[in-house]
Design a protein around this motif. Sequence first.
Motif, PDB file in Angstrom:
ATOM      1  N   ARG A 122      49.665  33.387  37.114  1.00 26.07           N
ATOM      2  CA  ARG A 122      47.944  34.337  37.057  1.00 26.07           C
ATOM      3  C   ARG A 122      47.572  35.676  35.665  1.00 26.07           C
ATOM      4  O   ARG A 122      49.649  35.972  36.186  1.00 26.07           O
ATOM      5  N   ALA A 181      41.238  37.806  32.801  1.00 29.64           N
ATOM      6  CA  ALA A 181      40.565  38.603  34.638  1.00 29.64           C
ATOM      7  C   ALA A 181      41.075  40.452  34.125  1.00 29.64           C
ATOM      8  O   ALA A 181      41.815  40.272  33.357  1.00 29.64           O
ATOM      9  N   PHE A 237      40.831  44.039  35.444  1.00 30.10           N
ATOM     10  CA  PHE A 237      40.380  45.197  36.769  1.00 30.10           C
ATOM     11  C   PHE A 237      40.908  46.649  36.340  1.00 30.10           C
ATOM     12  O   PHE A 237      41.198  47.124  35.861  1.00 30.10           O
ATOM     13  N   GLU A 267      43.841  47.143  42.006  1.00 27.68           N
ATOM     14  CA  GLU A 267      42.809  46.730  42.141  1.00 27.68           C
ATOM     15  C   GLU A 267      43.904  45.398  41.901  1.00 27.68           C
ATOM     16  O   GLU A 267      43.046  44.011  42.165  1.00 27.68           O
ATOM     17  N   GLU A 305      45.941  43.360  43.764  1.00 27.30           N
ATOM     18  CA  GLU A 305      45.021  42.969  45.492  1.00 27.30           C
ATOM     19  C   GLU A 305      44.337  41.937  44.762  1.00 27.30           C
ATOM     20  O   GLU A 305      43.731  40.840  45.858  1.00 27.30           O
ATOM     21  N   LYS A 306      43.612  42.269  43.425  1.00 28.09           N
ATOM     22  CA  LYS A 306      42.753  40.535  43.238  1.00 28.09           C
ATOM     23  C   LYS A 306      43.318  39.853  42.874  1.00 28.09           C
ATOM     24  O   LYS A 306      42.475  38.881  42.491  1.00 28.09           O
ATOM     25  N   SER A 366      45.894  37.141  42.936  1.00 30.17           N
ATOM     26  CA  SER A 366      46.061  36.359  43.532  1.00 30.17           C
ATOM     27  C   SER A 366      44.922  35.904  44.182  1.00 30.17           C
ATOM     28  O   SER A 366      45.057  34.540  43.994  1.00 30.17           O
ATOM     29  N   SER A 367      44.252  35.853  44.140  1.00 32.49           N
ATOM     30  CA  SER A 367      42.349  35.425  44.693  1.00 32.49           C
ATOM     31  C   SER A 367      41.305  35.332  43.730  1.00 32.49           C
ATOM     32  O   SER A 367      40.515  34.185  43.261  1.00 32.49           O
ATOM     33  N   THR A 368      41.700  35.841  42.294  1.00 36.04           N
ATOM     34  CA  THR A 368      41.388  35.138  40.923  1.00 36.04           C
ATOM     35  C   THR A 368      41.611  33.609  40.764  1.00 36.04           C
ATOM     36  O   THR A 368      42.208  33.262  40.763  1.00 36.04           O
TER      37      THR A 368
END
Lengths: 120, 153
Positions: free
Chosen positions: A74, A98, A100, A105, A108-109, A111-113
């Motif tokens: 990622r 991606a 940020f 942020e 945090e994010k 991994s979920s992208t």
Amino acid sequence: MKVLVRITDNNTIIDCTGDVDLYSSPQLREKLLESMRGANSRVLVNMSGVSYIDSSGIATLVEGLQLSQKTRTRFGLFGLRSNARSVLELARLNKVFAIFDNEQEALEKISSTEPFSGLA
Amino acid sequence: MSSSVRTLRIEISSEPRLLHVLRGVVKYRAKQAGFSDSDADCLAMAISEAASNVIRHTLGNRHDDRFALEVNTYPDRMEFILEDTGPKVQPESIRPRALEDVRPGGLGTYFIKCFVDASSYDESFPNGNRLKLVKYLSPKVADRHESAGPDHG
């Protein structure tokens, strides 16, 4: 330009400072590709210190994105100043990466992208 | 040359580490000419991209060569002229890549097109290449005889 690599947990963070141009982009490329081939599954580039980025710098980031697809890493950018953000928007790459606002942020994010979504 | 033109000419080594010097010169002169900070930054990027292409493509990444930048400031526009001694460029072969084709490289041409109003190669330049990039202080349609897209990548 200065390029420093930090390893935290499962993240590799590349702190990039200064101008990223034809002269300096090979340094970023070396660290970026090395990180992509490393053990960590998340690689982030901290661009908060990048005062200028040209087409060679953008090419380096795109190469990193392509390699992230192959290595199933990622990959994201954070802390872009307005000029770097404008260059990515102009090249219509702002939706490909991606991106940020800051490190917190990003951590945090990332991994979920949706990974690798920017490339066909 | 008209007295309303201010000219600066510098010759610089083809070492990429010096590109930031070119950007500094262009930005300074552009702001002096009345361009905004933002426009001056864009012009600096356009000239830096064009110079990068001279180094990479025309001079074949030879860092022991030299090229020249001439900056002409007119009341209504700035002209940036890059001269090198490399092999002749074929302007018709120079095209920006399609933006939807996401791959490394090929954006330099696109950025130059975005940031200048006109560009042209002087085909009569005897030894090497002479590229002229023009930016008007106020929006103006570029001359039809001049085309944008002066680099390789």
